[in-house]
Design an enzyme around this catalytic site. Sequence first.
Site, mmCIF file in Angstrom:
data_model
loop_
_atom_site.group_PDB
_atom_site.id
_atom_site.type_symbol
_atom_site.label_atom_id
_atom_site.label_comp_id
_atom_site.label_asym_id
_atom_site.label_seq_id
_atom_site.Cartn_x
_atom_site.Cartn_y
_atom_site.Cartn_z
ATOM 1 N N LYS A 67 0.818 -1.230 0.000
ATOM 2 C CA LYS A 67 0.000 0.000 0.000
ATOM 3 C C LYS A 67 0.849 1.277 0.000
ATOM 4 C CE LYS A 67 -3.850 -2.157 2.429
ATOM 5 N NZ LYS A 67 -4.820 -2.048 3.517
ATOM 6 N N ASP A 103 -9.920 2.103 2.787
ATOM 7 C CA ASP A 103 -9.929 1.425 4.096
ATOM 8 C C ASP A 103 -10.659 2.245 5.160
ATOM 9 O OD1 ASP A 103 -8.594 -0.905 3.398
ATOM 10 O OD2 ASP A 103 -6.610 -0.078 3.811
HETATM 11 P P1 NDP Z 1 2.020 -2.920 10.340
HETATM 12 O O1 NDP Z 1 3.056 -3.983 10.270
HETATM 13 O O2 NDP Z 1 2.154 -1.681 9.521
HETATM 14 O O3 NDP Z 1 1.891 -2.418 11.880
HETATM 15 C C1 NDP Z 1 1.809 -3.352 12.914
HETATM 16 C C2 NDP Z 1 1.469 -2.651 14.225
HETATM 17 O O4 NDP Z 1 1.272 -3.667 15.213
HETATM 18 C C3 NDP Z 1 2.570 -1.737 14.773
HETATM 19 O O5 NDP Z 1 1.969 -0.664 15.453
HETATM 20 C C4 NDP Z 1 3.314 -2.665 15.757
HETATM 21 O O6 NDP Z 1 3.966 -1.982 16.793
HETATM 22 C C5 NDP Z 1 2.137 -3.423 16.328
HETATM 23 N N1 NDP Z 1 2.488 -4.746 16.911
HETATM 24 C C6 NDP Z 1 2.884 -5.848 16.249
HETATM 25 N N2 NDP Z 1 3.028 -6.888 17.108
HETATM 26 C C7 NDP Z 1 2.722 -6.411 18.351
HETATM 27 C C8 NDP Z 1 2.652 -6.998 19.651
HETATM 28 N N3 NDP Z 1 2.970 -8.288 19.844
HETATM 29 N N4 NDP Z 1 2.267 -6.230 20.681
HETATM 30 C C9 NDP Z 1 1.954 -4.922 20.488
HETATM 31 N N5 NDP Z 1 1.981 -4.306 19.287
HETATM 32 C C10 NDP Z 1 2.355 -5.047 18.217
HETATM 33 O O7 NDP Z 1 0.631 -3.669 10.042
HETATM 34 P P2 NDP Z 1 -0.729 -3.007 9.497
HETATM 35 O O8 NDP Z 1 -0.934 -1.742 10.234
HETATM 36 O O9 NDP Z 1 -0.716 -2.942 8.020
HETATM 37 O O10 NDP Z 1 -1.842 -4.104 9.889
HETATM 38 C C11 NDP Z 1 -2.332 -4.228 11.228
HETATM 39 C C12 NDP Z 1 -3.557 -5.140 11.243
HETATM 40 O O11 NDP Z 1 -4.653 -4.532 10.567
HETATM 41 C C13 NDP Z 1 -3.317 -6.495 10.574
HETATM 42 O O12 NDP Z 1 -3.851 -7.494 11.430
HETATM 43 C C14 NDP Z 1 -4.146 -6.410 9.286
HETATM 44 O O13 NDP Z 1 -4.628 -7.677 8.908
HETATM 45 C C15 NDP Z 1 -5.285 -5.489 9.699
HETATM 46 N N6 NDP Z 1 -5.954 -4.793 8.564
HETATM 47 C C16 NDP Z 1 -7.266 -5.058 8.287
HETATM 48 C C17 NDP Z 1 -7.936 -4.425 7.253
HETATM 49 C C18 NDP Z 1 -9.396 -4.763 6.972
HETATM 50 O O14 NDP Z 1 -9.912 -4.444 5.890
HETATM 51 N N7 NDP Z 1 -10.114 -5.377 7.903
HETATM 52 C C19 NDP Z 1 -7.274 -3.436 6.388
HETATM 53 C C20 NDP Z 1 -5.883 -3.196 6.771
HETATM 54 C C21 NDP Z 1 -5.262 -3.881 7.813
HETATM 55 P P3 NDP Z 1 5.468 -1.383 16.592
HETATM 56 O O15 NDP Z 1 5.289 -0.084 15.865
HETATM 57 O O16 NDP Z 1 5.966 -1.218 17.974
HETATM 58 O O17 NDP Z 1 6.224 -2.411 15.809
#
Ligand code: NDP
Length: 278
Positions: A67, A103
Amino acid sequence: MAVDRYAVFGHPISHSKSPLIHALFAKQTGQKIAYTAQDVPPGCLEVAVRVFHAGGGRGLNLTLPLKELGYQLVQELTPRAQLAGSVNTIFWQDETLCGDNTDGVGLIRDLTANLGLTLTGKRILILGAGGAARGIVGPLLEQKPAFLVIANRTLARAQELGERFAVLGKISVTSFADLAGKHFDLILNATSASLHGELPPLPEGLIAKGGCCYDLMYADRPTAFVRWGLEHGAIISADGLGMLVEQAAEAFYIWRGVRPETAPVIWQLRADADKKTV
Ligand code: NDP
């Protein structure tokens, strides 16, 4: 009659429900389209988009991890793609490559139209500050909540989002540890922790009386965060399947000028998931 071609690009992509969702929209609206899923590694996006269009392709969806790259690639951005800093829907206008982001509107429609929630005046917490969080902060602030808080493991990423969106409304950032003693009407999980069946560390009492939880992730079984919400007093605790279908409907509308009904598609996907889990 020739069939118009569309596709979703991602890496990996085999799990994608988008081909099924768009096939159901096409059947419902009588539109003649073919929609496929294609595995496209990030380094191949530009060529894959060009080849797809040269072969007659009319529109694309982009999913993880493409994206942000899509945002860099397109020639023109809609205001909401500009705001989100990422592109999930591509279309061509007089051969100009255009990028949109559906989104945010997908989430707002699921929360308000499907789940019946009011966001105006509410205390909203977003967990996570990655790509998904970035796409929903602007549309949530446009609903005029009382305030919006972003909590993230890496505080600097939350701070970056807080600064970017401060002009749109009342927004602040925090670590998970500093959430203790605070209460929210709506808590959205935009972390990818659920993907591994994990949860960010959340204090007791975080959900206000009558509050709701929403996990952007979706799965055939309730996610760890959806279960946490139900176990901690949320009156609604939903996953992101409705958002997925709503963002797809908006993309379909952009491409075809026809707005499909989403409720029957959400029901069908839920019924398919229930069949898999019994
Ligand atoms: P990114 O990889 O960009 O971001 C991941 C985020 O999760 C970061 O803030 C990261 O923190 C945090 N994180 C990861 N693991 C942990 C943990 N164990 N404990 C606490 N925080 C954690 O992913 P996206 O933002 O692209 O996606 C996030 C979710 O949203 C996914 O599950 C995806 O499937 C869902 N999604 C759903 C959509 C829908 O249409 N329903 C559309 C888009 C996304 P840090 O910054 O500290 O690493």
